[in-house]
Design an enzyme around this catalytic site. Sequence first.
Site, PDB file in Angstrom:
ATOM      1  N   ARG A 136       0.843  -1.186   0.000  1.00  0.00           N
ATOM      2  CA  ARG A 136       0.000   0.000   0.000  1.00  0.00           C
ATOM      3  C   ARG A 136       0.881   1.240   0.000  1.00  0.00           C
ATOM      4  O   ARG A 136       1.884   1.279   0.698  1.00  0.00           O
ATOM      5  CB  ARG A 136      -0.936   0.019   1.217  1.00  0.00           C
ATOM      6  CG  ARG A 136      -2.041   1.065   1.131  1.00  0.00           C
ATOM      7  CD  ARG A 136      -2.951   1.011   2.358  1.00  0.00           C
ATOM      8  NE  ARG A 136      -3.760  -0.191   2.393  1.00  0.00           N
ATOM      9  CZ  ARG A 136      -4.640  -0.459   3.363  1.00  0.00           C
ATOM     10  NH1 ARG A 136      -4.809   0.395   4.359  1.00  0.00           N
ATOM     11  NH2 ARG A 136      -5.341  -1.570   3.334  1.00  0.00           N
TER      12      ARG A 136
ATOM     13  N   SER B 233      -8.416   0.553   0.855  1.00  0.00           N
ATOM     14  CA  SER B 233      -9.349   0.630   1.966  1.00  0.00           C
ATOM     15  C   SER B 233      -9.744   2.069   2.260  1.00  0.00           C
ATOM     16  O   SER B 233     -10.289   2.755   1.405  1.00  0.00           O
ATOM     17  CB  SER B 233      -8.757  -0.064   3.196  1.00  0.00           C
ATOM     18  OG  SER B 233      -9.698  -0.197   4.219  1.00  0.00           O
ATOM     19  N   HIS B 234      -9.432   2.569   3.457  1.00  0.00           N
ATOM     20  CA  HIS B 234      -9.837   3.913   3.860  1.00  0.00           C
ATOM     21  C   HIS B 234      -8.691   4.912   3.810  1.00  0.00           C
ATOM     22  O   HIS B 234      -8.767   5.983   4.407  1.00  0.00           O
ATOM     23  CB  HIS B 234     -10.428   3.870   5.272  1.00  0.00           C
ATOM     24  CG  HIS B 234      -9.495   3.292   6.290  1.00  0.00           C
ATOM     25  ND1 HIS B 234      -9.332   1.942   6.442  1.00  0.00           N
ATOM     26  CD2 HIS B 234      -8.662   3.881   7.188  1.00  0.00           C
ATOM     27  CE1 HIS B 234      -8.446   1.706   7.405  1.00  0.00           C
ATOM     28  NE2 HIS B 234      -8.016   2.878   7.868  1.00  0.00           N
TER      29      HIS B 234
ATOM     30  N   ASP C 214     -16.581   1.676   5.242  1.00  0.00           N
ATOM     31  CA  ASP C 214     -15.452   2.376   4.636  1.00  0.00           C
ATOM     32  C   ASP C 214     -15.461   2.128   3.123  1.00  0.00           C
ATOM     33  O   ASP C 214     -16.301   1.379   2.622  1.00  0.00           O
ATOM     34  CB  ASP C 214     -14.136   1.962   5.301  1.00  0.00           C
ATOM     35  CG  ASP C 214     -13.688   0.552   4.965  1.00  0.00           C
ATOM     36  OD1 ASP C 214     -14.523  -0.248   4.495  1.00  0.00           O
ATOM     37  OD2 ASP C 214     -12.498   0.241   5.169  1.00  0.00           O
TER      38      ASP C 214
ATOM     39  N   ASP D 207     -15.205  -3.207   3.909  1.00  0.00           N
ATOM     40  CA  ASP D 207     -14.863  -4.314   4.808  1.00  0.00           C
ATOM     41  C   ASP D 207     -14.909  -3.883   6.279  1.00  0.00           C
ATOM     42  O   ASP D 207     -14.847  -4.732   7.164  1.00  0.00           O
ATOM     43  CB  ASP D 207     -13.503  -4.930   4.464  1.00  0.00           C
ATOM     44  CG  ASP D 207     -12.329  -3.987   4.657  1.00  0.00           C
ATOM     45  OD1 ASP D 207     -12.549  -2.772   4.837  1.00  0.00           O
ATOM     46  OD2 ASP D 207     -11.174  -4.463   4.597  1.00  0.00           O
ATOM     47  N   ARG D 208     -15.045  -2.582   6.544  1.00  0.00           N
ATOM     48  CA  ARG D 208     -15.174  -2.083   7.909  1.00  0.00           C
ATOM     49  C   ARG D 208     -16.557  -1.452   8.090  1.00  0.00           C
ATOM     50  O   ARG D 208     -17.202  -1.043   7.125  1.00  0.00           O
ATOM     51  CB  ARG D 208     -14.093  -1.043   8.223  1.00  0.00           C
ATOM     52  CG  ARG D 208     -12.682  -1.574   8.153  1.00  0.00           C
ATOM     53  CD  ARG D 208     -11.672  -0.449   8.332  1.00  0.00           C
ATOM     54  NE  ARG D 208     -10.329  -0.887   8.011  1.00  0.00           N
ATOM     55  CZ  ARG D 208      -9.415  -1.265   8.890  1.00  0.00           C
ATOM     56  NH1 ARG D 208      -9.719  -1.272  10.189  1.00  0.00           N
ATOM     57  NH2 ARG D 208      -8.213  -1.645   8.524  1.00  0.00           N
TER      58      ARG D 208
END
Length: 586
Positions: free
Chosen positions: A55, A151-152, A304, A308-309
Amino acid sequence: MSERTIEELVTAWLSLDKEEVTRREIQELWNNSNIPELESRLRGHLHDIRTARLRGRMEAGFSRMNSLIVIQASQGLAAYALHNVSEAQNRGVVVGHDHRHNSEHWAKLTAAAFLSFGFNVYLLDGLVHTPLVPFSVSKLGAACGVMITASHNPKDDNGYKVYWENAVQIIGPHDRGIADAIKNNLKPRVWGMQEFTTSPLLHDVTEKLRIAYFSYLQGLSHSRDQNLSTSVKFVSTAMHGVGHVYAARAFEVFGFPAFTPVEDQKDPDPDFPTVRFPNPEEKGRDLALEAADQVHADYVLAQDPDADRFTAAERTPDGTWKIFTGDMLGAIFAARTLELYRTSGKAINALAMVASTVSSKMLEAMAKTEGFKFAECLTGFKYIGNTALDLVNDGYEVPFAYEEAIGFMIGSNIRDKDGIAATVFFAELAADLHRKDSTVAQYLSQLYSRHTCNSYFICRSPSTIDRIFTRLRNYTPEHRKYPREIGAMSIVWVRDLTNGYDSANPPTYAPSLPLSSGHMIQFRAESESRTSIMLTLRTSGTEPKIKYYLEGHGHDPTDVQATLARVIDVLTNEWVEAAQNDLILP
């Protein structure tokens, strides 16, 4: 072998990279003699996949996220899987992507790399939420899976998340093996899908997998017939991510009336125009609260960007909002899971739940009281998912696990966090409680009386972070030089999961948990009034942060709150020396 010069690194990059935009970035930096920026981008490599993902910022360079890095990572993963997974080529790889800039392109490059190794490739069509990838790996029996997402993280970042054949994020020794395989496969074999568009190895079974996923979700519902008539009002936000269509469909399969979406955040937008950080734990949820006020909603639900959150908020009687933390939701979901498990008639001693070591100890206390198995593990769902599978292999049923960073595993089909499953699991509990003239907040208050404070310090200097943790490990002149007190409390236990020390485990003092790849130290302290605290300090695997997790217990809530305030003051001003080290507080 001597370290390569920056000119050699520039030459190496230009010899490998075939994409015009990123080649031009490096060439212009070199032409302009911007050596510091070239050093930042080219010195070091993003191939360390020990966190089960790559990432970083999307730009040219060996230490950034770009097409070359994605191709190299995919070639290394394919080569490693080929030699370490039975019938890997035939079983194939699942590849999915979110809506971020470059995500679709990089998913196709990933697919092309695996096709060049002779793998069957299940390239998921369109935007998918991250949990669909591990679900698909499990459903298809694939050798591995890749999800392109950050992701976020902020809009300029992207990432590459890896799942192994067990449909869980990779851990050792596979992470180290894959990293080594990447280093041995740096020269790109492919630069696009052009030669593979008609390949018999390329498969699209996306719709079948989506149908199977929502069928699995529907099986998590326990009061579907009553959900349609609920008068509870929900507002939901997808934070400009991919989650809206999945959350809306999940509401349908649970039998709920449609929720009210936050229109300005409903559709996927890689620029995240209404939020600087698309994290529902932070200010990104403010628009959802405003929208909920306008329609007089009872609850706000938030996922998010890769869904996944999950987090939630409840309107209180005075019209303000109670924001549920990850630990609060963990306790709520654990209690709900236990209730539902009891109705099945199964033996409680066959039930197990898992939480990360920095999460609240509520699950552990609940397990001791109720008689089910509790296991803790290092932070991250790569550890949580694998711990859950180990428990399954030992004969336990593991329908719930969580980490405090609003990640929840609901059910037994996906050994990873799933914000969509958590969304409808929460909504159904809220609806069930409403029929009993109760709320989720009241449900939580009946579970326990405790206090927590989780936050972080931003530090963009790795050397400063190392110095802070080194100082904590050399705080007093005695052997094992950790601090002996904090906030007028005596420290009674220390566990250092970086150096491998547990004060409660003589004579070896070796911790029972595996070591962390980053800094992580835990402290337990007690006062004469029997108030106690648990403090965990750790570095973030994805952000320039020192995170802390503080939990207090005691008979007097006022005393507990005062104790937490003192501890935070000492932590900030004496332990990490925030002012002297130029740490940024949120």
